[in-house]
Design an enzyme around this catalytic site. Structure first.
Site, PDB file in Angstrom:
ATOM      1  CE  LYS A 221      -4.281  -1.584   2.109  1.00 20.53           C
ATOM      2  NZ  LYS A 221      -5.247  -1.307   3.183  1.00 20.53           N
TER       3      LYS A 221
ATOM      4  NE  ARG B 215     -16.501   0.574   9.157  1.00 20.81           N
ATOM      5  CZ  ARG B 215     -15.545   0.780   8.274  1.00 20.81           C
ATOM      6  NH1 ARG B 215     -14.883   1.908   8.281  1.00 20.81           N
ATOM      7  NH2 ARG B 215     -15.257  -0.121   7.365  1.00 20.81           N
TER       8      ARG B 215
ATOM      9  CB  SER C 206      -8.386   5.031   7.771  1.00 18.47           C
ATOM     10  OG  SER C 206      -8.365   4.541   9.082  1.00 18.47           O
TER      11      SER C 206
HETATM   12  O1  PNS Z   1      -7.902  -1.791   9.007  1.00 14.22           O
HETATM   13  P1  PNS Z   1      -8.006  -2.778   7.905  1.00 14.22           P
HETATM   14  O2  PNS Z   1      -7.218  -2.292   6.708  1.00 14.22           O
HETATM   15  O3  PNS Z   1      -9.414  -3.131   7.572  1.00 14.22           O
HETATM   16  O4  PNS Z   1      -7.281  -4.113   8.430  1.00 14.22           O
HETATM   17  C1  PNS Z   1      -7.213  -5.265   7.627  1.00 14.22           C
HETATM   18  C2  PNS Z   1      -6.258  -6.281   8.232  1.00 14.22           C
HETATM   19  C3  PNS Z   1      -4.925  -5.653   8.560  1.00 14.22           C
HETATM   20  C4  PNS Z   1      -6.859  -6.833   9.506  1.00 14.22           C
HETATM   21  C5  PNS Z   1      -6.104  -7.433   7.174  1.00 14.22           C
HETATM   22  O5  PNS Z   1      -5.754  -6.888   5.952  1.00 14.22           O
HETATM   23  C6  PNS Z   1      -5.059  -8.440   7.597  1.00 14.22           C
HETATM   24  O6  PNS Z   1      -5.261  -9.221   8.503  1.00 14.22           O
HETATM   25  N1  PNS Z   1      -3.881  -8.376   6.919  1.00 14.22           N
HETATM   26  C7  PNS Z   1      -2.715  -9.185   7.267  1.00 14.22           C
HETATM   27  C8  PNS Z   1      -2.509 -10.299   6.249  1.00 14.22           C
HETATM   28  C9  PNS Z   1      -3.436 -11.455   6.527  1.00 14.22           C
HETATM   29  O7  PNS Z   1      -3.417 -12.061   7.576  1.00 14.22           O
HETATM   30  N2  PNS Z   1      -4.305 -11.735   5.539  1.00 14.22           N
HETATM   31  C10 PNS Z   1      -5.281 -12.781   5.648  1.00 14.22           C
HETATM   32  C11 PNS Z   1      -6.472 -12.348   6.460  1.00 14.22           C
HETATM   33  S1  PNS Z   1      -7.624 -13.639   6.514  1.00 14.22           S
END
Ligand code: PNS
Length: 165
Positions: free
Chosen positions: A41, A94, A132
């Site tokens: 990102k 939410r 965000s």
């Molecule tokens: O605040 P967000 O962007 O909605 O958070 C998303 C997050 C960080 C929880 C998700 O993208 C995540 O867990 N990323 C880490 C990589 C991972 O474990 N991916 C598989 C999730 S099932």
């Protein structure tokens, strides 16, 4: 010791995130706010900046006996939760539109780490539209977001964009 992680991008922290931290604090002895270091990102704030902002804002949140820790991680959330000795992953919902994505993540995380449960908490209605991404977009276009993000975060966004207060 009941320990949870609250994972997310937190780019930046919003009042909705703080609401979830406050609501989850009576359920756990310790919550690790886990900031994802996602190289794919293009964030507004670096991971270090996000962690620092969260650390500065957290003392203003009433969490009773629950200890709050801020940490960053790369890779899988389930792995980080396991490494941290957490029993739960906290996520905020939410609106119904969040549910499908959150359900898929929760099921995948459970498949990866069957001993760790995802705990969903409903954000306050006043934060049901706060994300965000939306905060950054509105702020960058000159709209007002006070109350929807902590004051300190708003100041840091102004500094980042070179906006005069
Ligand atoms: O605040 P967000 O962007 O909605 O958070 C998303 C997050 C960080 C929880 C998700 O993208 C995540 O867990 N990323 C880490 C990589 C991972 O474990 N991916 C598989 C999730 S099932």
């Amino acid at each position: 010791m009941r320990r949870a992680i609250f994972p997310g991008s937190f780019d930046p922290l919003t009042s909705g995130h703080l609401d979830i931290i406050k609501r989850s604090s009576p359920l756990f002895d310790e919550i690790i706010i886990a900031v994802l270091n996602n190289a794919d990102k293009h964030p507004m704030f670096s991971v270090d900046e996000r962690c620092e902002m969260i650390r500065e804002v957290l003392p203003s949140v009433e969490t009773g006996d629950c200890r709050l820790i801020v940490d960053s991680f790369s890779g899988l959330t389930a792995d980080f939760a396991k490494r941290s000795g957490a029993q739960a992953i906290v996520r905020g919902i939410r609106a119904v539109s969040d549910y499908e994505y959150e359900l898929r993540m929760a099921l995948m995380n459970r498949r990866l780490e069957p001993t760790i449960e995802t705990v969903f908490l409903m954000a306050g209605e006043e934060f049901s539209y706060v994300s965000s991404t939306l905060m950054k977009q509105v702020f960058e276009l000159g709209g007002r977001v006070e109350g929807l993000i902590p004051d300190l975060v708003e100041r840091r966004m102004m500094e980042k964009l070179g906006t005069v207060m």
